[in-house]
Design a protein around this motif. Structure first.
Motif, PDB file in Angstrom:
ATOM      1  N   ALA A   1       7.621  -8.222  -7.778  1.00 16.18           N
ATOM      2  CA  ALA A   1       8.323  -7.254  -8.631  1.00 16.18           C
ATOM      3  C   ALA A   1       7.473  -6.010  -8.822  1.00 16.18           C
ATOM      4  N   TYR A   2       6.186  -6.201  -9.036  1.00 11.32           N
ATOM      5  CA  TYR A   2       5.286  -5.073  -9.317  1.00 11.32           C
ATOM      6  C   TYR A   2       5.208  -4.117  -8.132  1.00 11.32           C
ATOM      7  N   THR A   3       5.340  -4.656  -6.917  1.00  9.76           N
ATOM      8  CA  THR A   3       5.315  -3.825  -5.718  1.00  9.76           C
ATOM      9  C   THR A   3       6.431  -2.771  -5.743  1.00  9.76           C
ATOM     10  N   LYS A   4       7.526  -3.085  -6.422  1.00 14.08           N
ATOM     11  CA  LYS A   4       8.677  -2.177  -6.459  1.00 14.08           C
ATOM     12  C   LYS A   4       8.584  -1.140  -7.585  1.00 14.08           C
TER      13      LYS A   4
ATOM     14  N   ILE B   1      13.882  -5.607 -12.633  1.00  7.83           N
ATOM     15  CA  ILE B   1      13.252  -5.535 -11.319  1.00  7.83           C
ATOM     16  C   ILE B   1      13.243  -6.931 -10.725  1.00  7.83           C
ATOM     17  N   GLU B   2      13.754  -7.067  -9.539  1.00  3.42           N
ATOM     18  CA  GLU B   2      13.823  -8.388  -8.909  1.00  3.42           C
ATOM     19  C   GLU B   2      12.471  -8.759  -8.320  1.00  3.42           C
ATOM     20  N   GLY B   3      12.017  -9.956  -8.675  1.00  6.55           N
ATOM     21  CA  GLY B   3      10.742 -10.446  -8.174  1.00  6.55           C
ATOM     22  C   GLY B   3      10.910 -11.673  -7.303  1.00  6.55           C
ATOM     23  N   SER B   4       9.875 -12.488  -7.229  1.00  5.71           N
ATOM     24  CA  SER B   4       9.894 -13.668  -6.369  1.00  5.71           C
ATOM     25  C   SER B   4      10.962 -14.657  -6.846  1.00  5.71           C
TER      26      SER B   4
ATOM     27  N   ALA C   1     -12.292  -2.599   0.549  1.00  3.26           N
ATOM     28  CA  ALA C   1     -12.355  -2.542  -0.914  1.00  3.26           C
ATOM     29  C   ALA C   1     -12.045  -1.130  -1.407  1.00  3.26           C
ATOM     30  N   GLY C   2     -12.596  -0.127  -0.734  1.00  2.00           N
ATOM     31  CA  GLY C   2     -12.302   1.252  -1.106  1.00  2.00           C
ATOM     32  C   GLY C   2     -10.834   1.579  -0.942  1.00  2.00           C
ATOM     33  N   LEU C   3     -10.234   1.059   0.131  1.00  2.00           N
ATOM     34  CA  LEU C   3      -8.822   1.314   0.391  1.00  2.00           C
ATOM     35  C   LEU C   3      -7.928   0.661  -0.665  1.00  2.00           C
ATOM     36  N   CYS C   4      -8.322  -0.515  -1.143  1.00  2.00           N
ATOM     37  CA  CYS C   4      -7.445  -1.306  -2.009  1.00  2.00           C
ATOM     38  C   CYS C   4      -7.851  -1.288  -3.482  1.00  2.00           C
ATOM     39  N   HIS C   5      -8.867  -0.520  -3.840  1.00  2.00           N
ATOM     40  CA  HIS C   5      -9.380  -0.580  -5.217  1.00  2.00           C
ATOM     41  C   HIS C   5      -8.370  -0.101  -6.243  1.00  2.00           C
ATOM     42  N   ASP C   6      -7.374   0.710  -5.836  1.00  2.00           N
ATOM     43  CA  ASP C   6      -6.380   1.227  -6.784  1.00  2.00           C
ATOM     44  C   ASP C   6      -4.975   0.684  -6.539  1.00  2.00           C
ATOM     45  N   LEU C   7      -4.860  -0.390  -5.773  1.00  2.00           N
ATOM     46  CA  LEU C   7      -3.540  -0.988  -5.507  1.00  2.00           C
ATOM     47  C   LEU C   7      -2.797  -1.315  -6.798  1.00  2.00           C
ATOM     48  N   GLY C   8      -3.539  -1.678  -7.843  1.00  2.00           N
ATOM     49  CA  GLY C   8      -2.922  -2.192  -9.055  1.00  2.00           C
ATOM     50  C   GLY C   8      -2.425  -1.152 -10.034  1.00  2.00           C
ATOM     51  N   HIS C   9      -2.568   0.132  -9.713  1.00  4.05           N
ATOM     52  CA  HIS C   9      -2.074   1.145 -10.647  1.00  4.05           C
ATOM     53  C   HIS C   9      -0.555   1.073 -10.760  1.00  4.05           C
ATOM     54  N   GLY C  10      -0.075   1.248 -11.994  1.00  6.73           N
ATOM     55  CA  GLY C  10       1.362   1.293 -12.232  1.00  6.73           C
ATOM     56  C   GLY C  10       1.847   2.724 -12.309  1.00  6.73           C
TER      57      GLY C  10
ATOM     58  N   PHE D   1       0.831  -1.211   0.000  1.00  8.90           N
ATOM     59  CA  PHE D   1       0.000   0.000   0.000  1.00  8.90           C
ATOM     60  C   PHE D   1       0.860   1.253   0.000  1.00  8.90           C
ATOM     61  N   GLN D   2       1.962   1.230   0.702  1.00 10.92           N
ATOM     62  CA  GLN D   2       2.817   2.419   0.787  1.00 10.92           C
ATOM     63  C   GLN D   2       3.380   2.835  -0.570  1.00 10.92           C
ATOM     64  N   ARG D   3       3.498   1.895  -1.508  1.00  9.40           N
ATOM     65  CA  ARG D   3       3.992   2.264  -2.839  1.00  9.40           C
ATOM     66  C   ARG D   3       3.099   3.299  -3.511  1.00  9.40           C
ATOM     67  N   LEU D   4       1.815   3.369  -3.101  1.00  8.15           N
ATOM     68  CA  LEU D   4       0.889   4.335  -3.707  1.00  8.15           C
ATOM     69  C   LEU D   4       1.272   5.775  -3.390  1.00  8.15           C
ATOM     70  N   ARG D   5       2.152   5.965  -2.381  1.00  5.52           N
ATOM     71  CA  ARG D   5       2.655   7.321  -2.105  1.00  5.52           C
ATOM     72  C   ARG D   5       3.456   7.863  -3.294  1.00  5.52           C
ATOM     73  N   ASN D   6       3.947   6.968  -4.134  1.00  8.87           N
ATOM     74  CA  ASN D   6       4.849   7.356  -5.218  1.00  8.87           C
ATOM     75  C   ASN D   6       4.247   7.105  -6.593  1.00  8.87           C
ATOM     76  N   ILE D   7       2.911   7.146  -6.665  1.00  2.91           N
ATOM     77  CA  ILE D   7       2.229   7.023  -7.958  1.00  2.91           C
ATOM     78  C   ILE D   7       1.265   8.192  -8.096  1.00  2.91           C
ATOM     79  N   LYS D   8       1.543   9.079  -9.036  1.00  2.00           N
ATOM     80  CA  LYS D   8       0.739  10.280  -9.224  1.00  2.00           C
ATOM     81  C   LYS D   8      -0.701   9.923  -9.595  1.00  2.00           C
ATOM     82  N   GLN D   9      -1.626  10.551  -8.911  1.00  3.11           N
ATOM     83  CA  GLN D   9      -3.038  10.343  -9.183  1.00  3.11           C
ATOM     84  C   GLN D   9      -3.393  10.703 -10.629  1.00  3.11           C
ATOM     85  N   LEU D  10      -2.823  11.787 -11.143  1.00  4.29           N
ATOM     86  CA  LEU D  10      -3.203  12.273 -12.461  1.00  4.29           C
ATOM     87  C   LEU D  10      -2.105  12.104 -13.509  1.00  4.29           C
ATOM     88  N   GLY D  11      -1.216  11.172 -13.297  1.00  7.58           N
ATOM     89  CA  GLY D  11      -0.219  10.855 -14.308  1.00  7.58           C
ATOM     90  C   GLY D  11       0.605  12.056 -14.725  1.00  7.58           C
ATOM     91  N   GLY D  12       0.627  12.329 -16.022  1.00  7.73           N
ATOM     92  CA  GLY D  12       1.440  13.414 -16.560  1.00  7.73           C
ATOM     93  C   GLY D  12       0.885  14.798 -16.305  1.00  7.73           C
TER      94      GLY D  12
END
Length: 451
Positions: free
Chosen positions: A300-303, A281-284, A90-99, A29-40
């Motif tokens: 890997a995606y978490t990183k 990127i190192e994964g499992s 569900a509300g908290l985790c609905h955007d976990l998958g954003h890259g 979840f903390q990785r979401l601190r480093n993903i811009k909500q509005l991209g570019g």
């Protein structure tokens, strides 16, 4: 653990359940601190620096507020505290998958990296949620509600099984169908995800938000429609809901699909594609993944975050030189140039023909980018209010839809439009390319508009 209070500029003081805090305090979840909500858009609007982290916490809070309002107002619904907590998770985790850069990653980069393959962040959110639960030993806390939470995020887990069944969900029975409307409303798009990002994005963009979600909470009520319980609203709220969808289209026009924002996102995508084979990127199990293959391994995606932009920009590797050059052009504002825009009779299947016609005077088809801008009310060309039911004052069991002519004659006749912008990547050939585009438009009776 104890609950915690977050002081948020949008919703004020938000108190969250201890289990939500456990989820927030994980690497996934903390990785979401480093993903811009509005991209570019941060490269266009200086205030648009907010991230998926705070948006997700806001959605969890609003999901709980709406569920609690329904619980208090309609005790006959038998909404339990467990139901409310699941909706919040569900509300908290609905955007976990954003890259990286949010929708840029799944909507542009992955599709081009996989030659048109479709991979959506909603499925990645489910995959990363499962990884989060396993990696942080939260199986016991989730107990019997894993499927329910995943359904709230993604929808029915097995689309093929769902097709033949009257009720496609397994997490909760049909008597609690309304719970599936709260975080991601598949019927009409009226959900707390939008309520948060409308308010939050407007705040950071400096654009006025005319929709008040708190008023919607006051008039929200669960009613039965064709045997299925849905969240409905008062008939007098129809104007506010039309206003909400109009606000959505304005945000897309002014920010999300702003012409400079879109071309910056195209440039970031080009850079990522050139860097893709060389980013490791190192994964499992110590296995290495690239930007595009990291979606196959959640460790890997978490990183993977927006930090890959700086990683490329600051690298001295000759292999990343082409990607670095493109990102440097963004930093120095040497952007791809817009040659003009088209609407009306131009269609997507004409793009290859257009690129071929422009590939003269030392230019190739790869030197051009045609960006399609889709503006709508959230349901393509369909009126989203068509699938929204309303009740009347003191007549809670009498619900109906409302036709446009019952609401106002000033409502739009169409609910979607497309714009096509042609961009040139080699700015030194700007005048020649503009002339070629104008001549092509005249030959094909397509008006080229200045932008």
């Amino acid at each position: 653990m104890e609950s915690k209070v977050f002081n948020d500029p949008i919703h004020g003081h938000m108190e969250l359940h201890p289990l939500l805090i456990k989820i927030i305090d994980t690497p996934q979840f903390q990785r979401l601190r480093n993903i811009k909500q509005l991209g570019g858009a941060y490269f266009v609007y200086p205030g648009a620096s907010h991230n998926r982290f705070e948006h997700s916490i806001g959605v969890a809070y609003l999901a709980g507020e709406l569920a609690k309002a329904l619980q208090t107002r309609q005790p006959e619904l038998n909404i339990t505290d467990e139901d409310i907590l699941c909706v919040q998770i569900a509300g908290l985790c609905h955007d976990l998958g954003h890259g990286p850069f949010s929708h840029l990653f799944d909507g542009m980069f992955i599709r081009r990296a996989q030659n048109g393959g479709r991979w959506e962040h909603e499925q990645a959110s489910v995959d990363l949620f499962e990884h989060l639960v396993r990696s942080n030993n939260l199986q016991e806390e989730m107990a019997q509600n894993m499927d329910f939470i995943k359904e709230l995020i993604r929808g029915p887990l097995d689309a093929h099984v769902a097709e033949g069944n009257e009720w496609p969900y397994t997490g909760r029975g049909q008597e609690k169908s309304f719970l599936y409307d709260i975080v991601s409303n598949k019927r009409n798009g009226i959900d707390v995800d939008k309520f948060d990002y409308f308010a939050r994005d407007c705040y950071h963009l400096g654009i006025k938000n005319n929709f008040d979600h708190r008023r919607f909470f006051v008039f929200a009520r669960v009613c039965e429609v064709d045997g299925v319980k849905q969240i409905c609203s008062r008939d007098k709220e129809v104007h506010n809901l039309y206003g909400m969808f109009h606000a959505r289209s304005c945000l897309h026009r002014r920010a999300y699909q702003h012409k400079v924002n879109k071309i910056i996102e195209v440039m970031i995508t080009d850079a990522f594609l050139k860097a893709d084979p060389y980013i490791q990127i190192e994964g499992s199990g110590g296995k290495k993944f690239t930007l595009s293959t990291s979606i196959d391994d959640m460790e890997a995606y978490t990183k993977l975050t927006d930090g890959v932009f700086e990683e490329i920009l600051n690298s001295s590797s000759p292999k990343l030189q082409d990607a670095r050059q493109i990102l440097n052009r963004i930093i120095t504002r040497d952007l791809y140039k817009c040659l003009g825009r088209m609407t009306n009779i131009f269609t997507e299947d004409m793009i290859p023909q257009l690129k071929t016609a422009l590939a003269v005077n030392g230019l190739t088809e790869e030197d051009f980018e045609v960006v399609v801008t889709n503006l709508d009310y959230g349901k393509k060309n369909e009126n989203p209010i068509k699938n929204t039911y309303f009740y009347k004052k003191r007549k809670f069991n009498e619900v109906s839809t409302m036709r446009k002519d019952e609401v106002s004659r000033l409502l739009p006749q169409h609910f979607s439009e497309k714009t096509f912008r042609v961009y040139l990547k080699k700015n030194e050939k700007l005048m020649e390319a503009k002339t070629q585009l104008k001549e092509w438009g005249e030959r094909n009776n397509i008006k080229i508009l200045e932008d």
